[in-house]
Design a protein around this motif. Sequence first.
Motif, PDB file in Angstrom:
ATOM      1  N   UNK A 194       9.357  -9.163 -15.444  1.00 34.05           N
ATOM      2  CA  UNK A 194      10.033 -10.175 -14.624  1.00 34.05           C
ATOM      3  C   UNK A 194       9.158 -11.389 -14.288  1.00 34.05           C
ATOM      4  N   UNK A 195       7.860 -11.319 -14.555  1.00 34.32           N
ATOM      5  CA  UNK A 195       6.984 -12.449 -14.275  1.00 34.32           C
ATOM      6  C   UNK A 195       6.758 -12.674 -12.785  1.00 34.32           C
ATOM      7  N   UNK A 196       5.994 -11.805 -12.154  1.00 34.02           N
ATOM      8  CA  UNK A 196       5.720 -11.934 -10.717  1.00 34.02           C
ATOM      9  C   UNK A 196       4.877 -13.176 -10.470  1.00 34.02           C
ATOM     10  N   UNK A 197       5.325 -14.002  -9.511  1.00 44.10           N
ATOM     11  CA  UNK A 197       4.553 -15.212  -9.196  1.00 44.10           C
ATOM     12  C   UNK A 197       3.980 -15.203  -7.779  1.00 44.10           C
ATOM     13  N   UNK A 198       4.581 -14.419  -6.884  1.00 46.08           N
ATOM     14  CA  UNK A 198       4.110 -14.402  -5.494  1.00 46.08           C
ATOM     15  C   UNK A 198       4.378 -13.034  -4.888  1.00 46.08           C
ATOM     16  N   UNK A 199       3.429 -12.568  -4.075  1.00 40.30           N
ATOM     17  CA  UNK A 199       3.550 -11.268  -3.416  1.00 40.30           C
ATOM     18  C   UNK A 199       3.298 -11.445  -1.923  1.00 40.30           C
ATOM     19  N   UNK A 200       4.143 -10.824  -1.126  1.00 43.17           N
ATOM     20  CA  UNK A 200       3.889 -10.666   0.305  1.00 43.17           C
ATOM     21  C   UNK A 200       3.769  -9.166   0.547  1.00 43.17           C
ATOM     22  N   UNK A 201       2.634  -8.751   1.098  1.00 44.40           N
ATOM     23  CA  UNK A 201       2.372  -7.321   1.247  1.00 44.40           C
ATOM     24  C   UNK A 201       1.870  -7.019   2.656  1.00 44.40           C
ATOM     25  N   UNK A 202       2.265  -5.855   3.146  1.00 47.37           N
ATOM     26  CA  UNK A 202       1.732  -5.318   4.396  1.00 47.37           C
ATOM     27  C   UNK A 202       1.210  -3.919   4.112  1.00 47.37           C
ATOM     28  N   UNK A 203      -0.023  -3.660   4.505  1.00 53.26           N
ATOM     29  CA  UNK A 203      -0.608  -2.347   4.251  1.00 53.26           C
ATOM     30  C   UNK A 203      -0.623  -1.515   5.519  1.00 53.26           C
ATOM     31  N   UNK A 204      -0.610  -0.201   5.299  1.00 50.15           N
ATOM     32  CA  UNK A 204      -0.717   0.784   6.379  1.00 50.15           C
ATOM     33  C   UNK A 204      -1.818   1.744   5.933  1.00 50.15           C
ATOM     34  N   UNK A 205      -3.065   1.423   6.281  1.00 48.46           N
ATOM     35  CA  UNK A 205      -4.217   2.065   5.665  1.00 48.46           C
ATOM     36  C   UNK A 205      -4.825   3.134   6.575  1.00 48.46           C
ATOM     37  N   UNK A 206      -5.063   4.301   5.983  1.00 50.58           N
ATOM     38  CA  UNK A 206      -5.594   5.431   6.733  1.00 50.58           C
ATOM     39  C   UNK A 206      -7.065   5.215   7.091  1.00 50.58           C
ATOM     40  N   UNK A 207      -7.528   5.985   8.059  1.00 50.73           N
ATOM     41  CA  UNK A 207      -8.897   5.814   8.551  1.00 50.73           C
ATOM     42  C   UNK A 207      -9.941   6.282   7.546  1.00 50.73           C
ATOM     43  N   UNK A 208      -9.561   7.147   6.598  1.00 48.58           N
ATOM     44  CA  UNK A 208     -10.542   7.601   5.609  1.00 48.58           C
ATOM     45  C   UNK A 208     -11.059   6.456   4.757  1.00 48.58           C
ATOM     46  N   UNK A 209     -10.301   5.360   4.700  1.00 49.06           N
ATOM     47  CA  UNK A 209     -10.786   4.187   3.985  1.00 49.06           C
ATOM     48  C   UNK A 209     -12.027   3.583   4.614  1.00 49.06           C
ATOM     49  N   UNK A 210     -12.298   3.928   5.870  1.00 48.29           N
ATOM     50  CA  UNK A 210     -13.493   3.442   6.556  1.00 48.29           C
ATOM     51  C   UNK A 210     -14.591   4.499   6.627  1.00 48.29           C
ATOM     52  N   UNK A 211     -14.381   5.656   6.001  1.00 51.83           N
ATOM     53  CA  UNK A 211     -15.429   6.653   5.916  1.00 51.83           C
ATOM     54  C   UNK A 211     -15.262   7.834   6.858  1.00 51.83           C
ATOM     55  N   UNK A 212     -16.182   8.785   6.731  1.00 53.05           N
ATOM     56  CA  UNK A 212     -16.114  10.028   7.512  1.00 53.05           C
ATOM     57  C   UNK A 212     -16.210   9.773   9.008  1.00 53.05           C
ATOM     58  N   UNK A 213     -17.076   8.824   9.407  1.00 51.72           N
ATOM     59  CA  UNK A 213     -17.229   8.552  10.836  1.00 51.72           C
ATOM     60  C   UNK A 213     -15.921   8.036  11.436  1.00 51.72           C
ATOM     61  N   UNK A 214     -15.171   7.268  10.668  1.00 49.80           N
ATOM     62  CA  UNK A 214     -13.887   6.770  11.143  1.00 49.80           C
ATOM     63  C   UNK A 214     -12.884   7.910  11.293  1.00 49.80           C
ATOM     64  N   UNK A 215     -12.915   8.861  10.367  1.00 51.74           N
ATOM     65  CA  UNK A 215     -12.036  10.028  10.485  1.00 51.74           C
ATOM     66  C   UNK A 215     -12.402  10.840  11.725  1.00 51.74           C
TER      67      UNK A 215
END
Length: 343
Positions: free
Chosen positions: A147-168
């Motif tokens: 389809x030829x994507x030209x623009x994206x609007x995104x919202x993330x819902x990111x878990x704490x493990x993405x920041x490491x063990x101390x964040x968990x």
Amino acid sequence: MGYRVAVVGATGAVGREMLKTLAERQFPVSEVAALASGRSVGQEVSFGERSVLRVQALDSFDFRGWDIGLFSPGASVSAVHAPRAAEAGCVVIDNTSHFRMEPDVPLVVPEVNPQALARFAKRRIIANPNCSTIQMVVPLKPLHDRFGVRRIVAATYQSVSGAGKEAMDELYAHTKAFYVNDPVKPEQFTKEIAFNCIPQIDRFMEDGSTKEEWKMAVETRKIVDPDIQVFATCVRVPVFIGHAVAVVAECTRPVSVSEARSILRDAPGVTVVDQHEDGGYVTQAECVGEDTVYVSRIRRDPTAENSIAFWCVSDNLRKGAALNAVQIAETMVAQGLLGKKAA
């Protein structure tokens, strides 16, 4: 027949997942080394169900004779030791943000741009993209091709493990404190994380975006198409493992929801679960331990021409990090880029 593989940052959440993934996928190894900082030397980490590795010091490790280095020790550590490993002849697959936007370092998601691996030889370093970028571009690429994507609007819902063990650990401590009415002091996050959503991941930039939001934009352009515009809002949520991204993609060609659903069902690395009924979608809790990117809630956006929306979830420690790195190594073996190993 096998490769000598060094896992750097082996005591961290991603490092442990790398070791687990190597074993589960039966990557052809002849020897595996677990490396970390001096304070972790002597600790033991599992490699598969039967093997235990004793952690060695990264600072003094000699990478000569090692084929692959899977790095996830933090950007500042990779900045020092990844070039050192590469100079010794080891191919580095780095999970940190340090090398991603360097023009002579391939930024690779194997289902999306495996051809980029051909450019690895100059630096002998390959970058693993940001976790949310990975899970977004896996379903985005086949839609872009059609389809030829030209623009994206995104919202993330990111878990704490993405920041490491101390964040968990902080999410666990804050949740426990909530129930016993104990005071909490945020240390890993800017606000209390239990029962809360924090619209900041990484530091703020001059235009008001955070660096995580900037990463999603520039990495998507490097991986998929330099002409795609991306506007992201990245949010940390009180979930231990699993990221979600809500995406609206504006395209240059007319979009059919039924065709998009069919394309995604055939796309590598994607599993479509999209029933228009209660529970007919996949959530973060359901993707833990899975290798795929689940796509749900596929629908047109009637407010913008040629637009389609979808919701995707994935285990950020696996496809968002460890699995993608191991898949890069597997793809290099398949492409003959690592050479042949004698039996």
